[in-house]
Design a protein around this motif. Structure first.
Motif, short mmCIF file in Angstrom:
data_model
loop_
_atom_site.label_atom_id
_atom_site.label_comp_id
_atom_site.label_asym_id
_atom_site.label_seq_id
_atom_site.Cartn_x
_atom_site.Cartn_y
_atom_site.Cartn_z
N SER A 76 0.95 -1.15 -0.03
CA SER A 76 -0.05 0.03 -0.05
C SER A 76 0.97 1.22 0.00
CB SER A 76 -0.83 -0.13 1.17
OG SER A 76 -0.12 0.17 2.41
N LYS A 77 0.36 2.30 -0.28
CA LYS A 77 1.13 3.50 -0.49
C LYS A 77 1.14 4.08 0.99
CE LYS A 77 1.54 3.45 -4.87
NZ LYS A 77 2.55 2.94 -5.27
N GLY A 78 1.91 4.82 1.19
CA GLY A 78 2.08 5.73 2.52
C GLY A 78 2.97 4.91 3.48
N HIS A 79 3.65 5.41 4.63
CA HIS A 79 4.69 4.81 5.36
C HIS A 79 4.06 3.98 6.14
CE1 HIS A 79 8.45 5.02 7.78
NE2 HIS A 79 7.61 4.96 8.88
N HIS A 80 4.62 2.56 6.23
CA HIS A 80 4.54 1.53 6.83
C HIS A 80 5.76 0.57 7.29
CE1 HIS A 80 3.74 0.31 2.75
NE2 HIS A 80 4.31 -0.93 3.29
N HIS A 81 5.42 -0.31 8.12
CA HIS A 81 6.46 -1.34 8.08
C HIS A 81 5.82 -2.77 7.87
CE1 HIS A 81 8.72 2.13 10.26
NE2 HIS A 81 7.35 2.20 11.04
N HIS A 82 6.76 -3.66 8.16
CA HIS A 82 6.47 -5.11 7.83
C HIS A 82 6.83 -5.99 8.85
CE1 HIS A 82 7.23 -2.95 3.95
NE2 HIS A 82 5.95 -3.50 3.56
N SER A 113 4.19 -11.81 4.67
CA SER A 113 4.44 -10.57 5.40
C SER A 113 3.30 -10.06 5.69
CB SER A 113 5.52 -9.66 4.44
OG SER A 113 4.79 -9.58 3.40
N VAL A 114 3.22 -9.05 6.58
CA VAL A 114 2.08 -8.26 7.09
C VAL A 114 2.46 -6.79 7.26
CG1 VAL A 114 0.25 -8.13 8.76
CG2 VAL A 114 1.31 -10.30 8.24
N GLU A 115 1.67 -5.91 6.77
CA GLU A 115 1.93 -4.28 6.68
C GLU A 115 1.73 -4.02 8.08
OE1 GLU A 115 0.54 -1.84 3.48
OE2 GLU A 115 1.33 -3.41 2.17
N ILE A 116 2.48 -3.35 8.97
CA ILE A 116 2.00 -2.69 10.17
C ILE A 116 2.48 -1.22 10.47
CG2 ILE A 116 2.36 -5.07 11.20
CD1 ILE A 116 5.30 -3.88 12.20
N GLN A 117 1.53 -0.80 11.28
CA GLN A 117 1.60 0.57 11.74
C GLN A 117 2.52 0.38 13.24
OE1 GLN A 117 0.93 3.33 9.72
NE2 GLN A 117 0.11 2.00 8.24
N ALA A 118 3.16 1.40 13.19
CA ALA A 118 4.10 1.22 14.41
C ALA A 118 4.06 2.78 14.96
CB ALA A 118 5.43 0.71 14.28
N ASP A 119 3.14 3.24 15.75
CA ASP A 119 3.02 4.62 16.17
C ASP A 119 4.02 4.83 17.21
OD1 ASP A 119 0.84 5.07 14.75
OD2 ASP A 119 -0.61 4.67 16.03
N GLU A 120 4.24 3.85 18.09
CA GLU A 120 5.30 4.26 19.12
C GLU A 120 6.73 4.34 18.46
OE1 GLU A 120 3.46 1.45 18.95
OE2 GLU A 120 2.07 1.46 20.53
N VAL A 121 7.08 3.53 17.44
CA VAL A 121 8.50 3.82 16.88
C VAL A 121 8.43 4.98 16.22
CG1 VAL A 121 9.75 3.00 14.75
CG2 VAL A 121 8.43 1.19 16.13
N GLU A 122 7.25 5.60 15.45
CA GLU A 122 7.21 6.85 14.80
C GLU A 122 7.54 7.95 15.99
OE1 GLU A 122 7.18 6.87 11.65
OE2 GLU A 122 6.60 4.70 11.68
N GLU A 123 6.96 8.03 17.07
CA GLU A 123 7.21 8.96 18.17
C GLU A 123 8.73 8.76 18.63
OE1 GLU A 123 4.11 7.85 21.01
OE2 GLU A 123 2.51 8.32 19.48
N TRP A 124 9.35 7.39 18.79
CA TRP A 124 10.47 7.30 19.41
C TRP A 124 11.62 7.83 18.48
CZ3 TRP A 124 14.51 4.30 17.09
CH2 TRP A 124 15.52 4.23 18.07
N ALA A 125 11.29 7.67 17.11
CA ALA A 125 12.20 8.12 16.26
C ALA A 125 12.21 9.62 16.08
CB ALA A 125 11.67 7.53 14.58
N ALA A 126 11.20 10.33 16.03
CA ALA A 126 10.94 11.65 16.08
C ALA A 126 11.43 12.28 17.36
CB ALA A 126 9.51 12.34 15.81
N LEU A 127 11.37 11.69 18.45
CA LEU A 127 12.05 12.20 19.68
C LEU A 127 13.58 12.07 19.41
CD1 LEU A 127 11.85 12.99 22.62
CD2 LEU A 127 11.86 10.48 23.25
N MET A 128 14.19 10.90 19.07
CA MET A 128 15.71 10.74 19.01
C MET A 128 16.15 11.83 18.03
SD MET A 128 16.83 8.37 21.05
CE MET A 128 15.42 9.06 21.98
#
Length: 141
Positions: free
Chosen positions: A81-87, A96-111
């Motif tokens: 699918s289009k847009g940012h996602h992980h697997h 494989s399964v596409e997954i959303q990882a809000d915690e990872v997004e927040e952690w990456a932005a914080l770092m």
């Protein structure tokens, strides 16, 4: 070169590339170029391995497929699918399964902020065994 000539760098739309594109739209697993080539040959398509590599690379550059590096170091491709996602990817069968990882997004932005980075991006792929492969491994063990 005349005005009607096509530059050599232009993507050629051949039946072989169409066959690769069609196959990638049908498979749910990440597949290496060799696996895509094998599947196409099994279907009777006479496509060279180099053509498969070129087609997959062109599709990756056009964001038509996602690319990841397997634990073995090979590049594998999948229509997503289009847009940012992980697997999450099965190490055994490639499911494989596409997954959303809000915690990872927040952690990456914080770092990024913490260390003074801007325009930071990241990639996250989680490898394990899918339910079916886990069951199969238990039954063999």
């Amino acid at each position: 070169m005349t005005s009607t000539d096509t530059p050599r760098t232009a993507t050629r739309h051949t039946w072989q590339r169409a066959a690769v594109r069609d196959l990638m739209e049908r498979v749910e697993e990440f597949r290496t170029a060799q696996q895509v080539h094998d599947l196409l040959r099994d279907e009777g398509a006479k496509v060279g391995l180099a053509t498969v590599y070129r087609a997959l690379q062109a599709m990756a550059e056009a964001d038509e497929v996602d690319v990841l590096r397997t634990p073995e170091g090979e590049l594998a491709y999948r229509s997503c699918s289009k847009g940012h996602h992980h697997h999450m990817v099965c190490r055994s069968c490639g499911y494989s399964v596409e997954i959303q990882a809000d915690e990872v997004e927040e952690w990456a932005a914080l770092m990024a902020r913490k260390h003074g980075f801007t325009d930071a991006g990241h990639e996250l792929e989680i490898f394990g065994l899918c339910r079916d492969c886990s069951k199969q491994q238990v039954s063999l063990g």
